[in-house]
Write a protein that holds these residues in place. Structure first.
Motif, PDB file in Angstrom:
ATOM      1  N   LEU A  19      -8.257   1.372  -2.681  1.00 54.23           N
ATOM      2  CA  LEU A  19      -7.739   0.904  -1.967  1.00 54.23           C
ATOM      3  C   LEU A  19      -6.201   1.178  -2.837  1.00 54.23           C
ATOM      4  O   LEU A  19      -4.881   2.005  -1.378  1.00 54.23           O
ATOM      5  CB  LEU A  19      -7.655  -1.017  -1.053  1.00 54.23           C
ATOM      6  CG  LEU A  19      -6.435  -1.066  -0.195  1.00 54.23           C
ATOM      7  CD1 LEU A  19      -6.780  -0.138   1.122  1.00 54.23           C
ATOM      8  CD2 LEU A  19      -6.460  -1.687   0.059  1.00 54.23           C
ATOM      9  N   MET A  20      -5.889   0.240  -3.223  1.00 52.28           N
ATOM     10  CA  MET A  20      -4.281   0.799  -3.599  1.00 52.28           C
ATOM     11  C   MET A  20      -3.876   2.369  -4.305  1.00 52.28           C
ATOM     12  O   MET A  20      -3.036   3.396  -4.192  1.00 52.28           O
ATOM     13  CB  MET A  20      -4.708   0.268  -5.051  1.00 52.28           C
ATOM     14  CG  MET A  20      -3.885  -1.573  -4.765  1.00 52.28           C
ATOM     15  SD  MET A  20      -2.846  -1.491  -3.348  1.00 52.28           S
ATOM     16  CE  MET A  20      -1.091  -1.754  -4.448  1.00 52.28           C
ATOM     17  N   HIS A  21      -5.299   2.981  -4.692  1.00 54.33           N
ATOM     18  CA  HIS A  21      -4.813   4.463  -5.279  1.00 54.33           C
ATOM     19  C   HIS A  21      -4.747   4.988  -3.638  1.00 54.33           C
ATOM     20  O   HIS A  21      -3.828   5.935  -3.632  1.00 54.33           O
ATOM     21  CB  HIS A  21      -5.368   5.325  -5.424  1.00 54.33           C
ATOM     22  CG  HIS A  21      -5.878   4.745  -7.140  1.00 54.33           C
ATOM     23  ND1 HIS A  21      -5.823   5.921  -7.907  1.00 54.33           N
ATOM     24  CD2 HIS A  21      -6.207   3.844  -7.948  1.00 54.33           C
ATOM     25  CE1 HIS A  21      -5.556   4.927  -9.210  1.00 54.33           C
ATOM     26  NE2 HIS A  21      -6.340   4.009  -9.236  1.00 54.33           N
ATOM     27  N   PHE A  22      -5.106   5.007  -2.619  1.00 53.49           N
ATOM     28  CA  PHE A  22      -5.693   5.837  -2.014  1.00 53.49           C
ATOM     29  C   PHE A  22      -4.350   5.269  -1.100  1.00 53.49           C
ATOM     30  O   PHE A  22      -3.362   6.256  -0.146  1.00 53.49           O
ATOM     31  CB  PHE A  22      -6.880   5.285  -0.365  1.00 53.49           C
ATOM     32  CG  PHE A  22      -7.148   5.572   0.887  1.00 53.49           C
ATOM     33  CD1 PHE A  22      -7.541   6.912   1.225  1.00 53.49           C
ATOM     34  CD2 PHE A  22      -6.455   4.970   2.147  1.00 53.49           C
ATOM     35  CE1 PHE A  22      -7.338   7.816   1.822  1.00 53.49           C
ATOM     36  CE2 PHE A  22      -6.192   5.769   3.067  1.00 53.49           C
ATOM     37  CZ  PHE A  22      -6.993   6.695   3.200  1.00 53.49           C
ATOM     38  N   ILE A  23      -3.828   4.084   0.022  1.00 49.35           N
ATOM     39  CA  ILE A  23      -2.919   3.875  -0.622  1.00 49.35           C
ATOM     40  C   ILE A  23      -1.394   4.618  -1.073  1.00 49.35           C
ATOM     41  O   ILE A  23      -0.876   5.376  -0.465  1.00 49.35           O
ATOM     42  CB  ILE A  23      -2.170   2.448  -0.709  1.00 49.35           C
ATOM     43  CG1 ILE A  23      -2.811   1.507   0.745  1.00 49.35           C
ATOM     44  CG2 ILE A  23      -0.464   2.102   0.128  1.00 49.35           C
ATOM     45  CD1 ILE A  23      -2.920   0.026   0.856  1.00 49.35           C
ATOM     46  N   GLY A  24      -1.548   5.344  -2.193  1.00 44.44           N
ATOM     47  CA  GLY A  24      -0.580   5.446  -2.817  1.00 44.44           C
ATOM     48  C   GLY A  24      -0.149   7.368  -2.416  1.00 44.44           C
ATOM     49  O   GLY A  24       0.437   7.820  -2.761  1.00 44.44           O
ATOM     50  N   GLN A  25      -1.708   7.446  -2.303  1.00 44.78           N
ATOM     51  CA  GLN A  25      -1.660   9.354  -1.838  1.00 44.78           C
ATOM     52  C   GLN A  25      -1.200   9.268  -0.438  1.00 44.78           C
ATOM     53  O   GLN A  25      -0.589  10.529  -0.225  1.00 44.78           O
ATOM     54  CB  GLN A  25      -2.971   9.501  -1.863  1.00 44.78           C
ATOM     55  CG  GLN A  25      -3.357   9.854  -3.714  1.00 44.78           C
ATOM     56  CD  GLN A  25      -3.086  10.974  -4.064  1.00 44.78           C
ATOM     57  OE1 GLN A  25      -2.785  11.351  -3.637  1.00 44.78           O
ATOM     58  NE2 GLN A  25      -3.435  10.490  -5.724  1.00 44.78           N
ATOM     59  N   LYS A  85      -6.020  16.552 -14.936  1.00 48.90           N
ATOM     60  CA  LYS A  85      -7.371  15.633 -15.001  1.00 48.90           C
ATOM     61  C   LYS A  85      -7.535  14.378 -14.211  1.00 48.90           C
ATOM     62  O   LYS A  85      -8.530  14.652 -13.593  1.00 48.90           O
ATOM     63  CB  LYS A  85      -9.149  15.722 -16.313  1.00 48.90           C
ATOM     64  CG  LYS A  85      -8.677  16.677 -17.416  1.00 48.90           C
ATOM     65  CD  LYS A  85      -9.388  16.656 -18.335  1.00 48.90           C
ATOM     66  CE  LYS A  85      -9.273  18.011 -18.924  1.00 48.90           C
ATOM     67  NZ  LYS A  85     -10.224  17.902 -20.420  1.00 48.90           N
ATOM     68  N   ALA A  86      -6.440  13.892 -14.477  1.00 49.35           N
ATOM     69  CA  ALA A  86      -7.005  12.603 -13.792  1.00 49.35           C
ATOM     70  C   ALA A  86      -6.090  12.521 -12.617  1.00 49.35           C
ATOM     71  O   ALA A  86      -6.999  12.050 -11.711  1.00 49.35           O
ATOM     72  CB  ALA A  86      -6.076  11.395 -15.358  1.00 49.35           C
ATOM     73  N   ASP A  90      -8.126  12.467  -8.776  1.00 48.90           N
ATOM     74  CA  ASP A  90      -7.556  10.905  -7.666  1.00 48.90           C
ATOM     75  C   ASP A  90      -7.419  12.024  -6.376  1.00 48.90           C
ATOM     76  O   ASP A  90      -7.965  10.794  -5.699  1.00 48.90           O
ATOM     77  CB  ASP A  90      -6.081  10.410  -8.753  1.00 48.90           C
ATOM     78  CG  ASP A  90      -5.441   9.329  -7.557  1.00 48.90           C
ATOM     79  OD1 ASP A  90      -6.494   8.614  -7.188  1.00 48.90           O
ATOM     80  OD2 ASP A  90      -4.243   9.314  -7.655  1.00 48.90           O
ATOM     81  N   ILE A  91      -7.439  13.062  -6.437  1.00 49.07           N
ATOM     82  CA  ILE A  91      -7.277  13.928  -5.394  1.00 49.07           C
ATOM     83  C   ILE A  91      -8.363  13.817  -5.185  1.00 49.07           C
ATOM     84  O   ILE A  91      -8.731  13.641  -3.793  1.00 49.07           O
ATOM     85  CB  ILE A  91      -6.682  14.911  -5.333  1.00 49.07           C
ATOM     86  CG1 ILE A  91      -4.976  15.079  -5.373  1.00 49.07           C
ATOM     87  CG2 ILE A  91      -6.571  15.770  -4.397  1.00 49.07           C
ATOM     88  CD1 ILE A  91      -4.552  16.356  -5.941  1.00 49.07           C
TER      89      ILE A  91
END
Length: 105
Positions: A19-25, A85-86, A90-91
């Motif tokens: 979720l935090m990654h999603f918000i960041g994107q 790569k990370a 992430d995308i």
């Protein structure tokens, strides 16, 4: 790349970390749009610099997710694999979340 994505998903098994990654994107996409609009409106070196930092906007959210919600010792993937790569993983995870493949809450 699938090998790296599997490792990436193991590092992001906790839904709140995803979720935090999603918000960041989402914030990164908004920042990218703002940066492009600013560059078109007012082309300058500062505008180009602002645009160039776009790939890093996600990291306060991503690292925060790992620190707050990840299991103990869980490190962000850019510490374990190359930055590129990370970022690709992430995308890919962001797109998979939009497609409904993962639960984020």
């Amino acid at each position: 790349m699938n090998k790296y994505y599997e490792q990436y998903l193991n590092d992001h098994s906790e839904p709140k970390v995803k979720l935090m990654h999603f918000i960041g994107q989402i914030v990164t996409i908004a920042y990218l749009v703002w940066s492009i609009c600013r560059l078109i409106e007012w082309p300058s070196l500062i505008s180009w610099i602002q645009l160039s930092i776009t790939p890093f906007v996600v990291y306060p959210f991503a690292v925060g997710g790992h620190l707050l919600f990840g299991p103990k010792g869980n490190k962000p993937s850019f510490c374990k694999m190359s930055f590129l790569k990370a970022k690709i993983c992430d995308i890919k995870m962001f797109i998979d979340i939009i497609r409904g493949k993962f639960r984020i809450w």
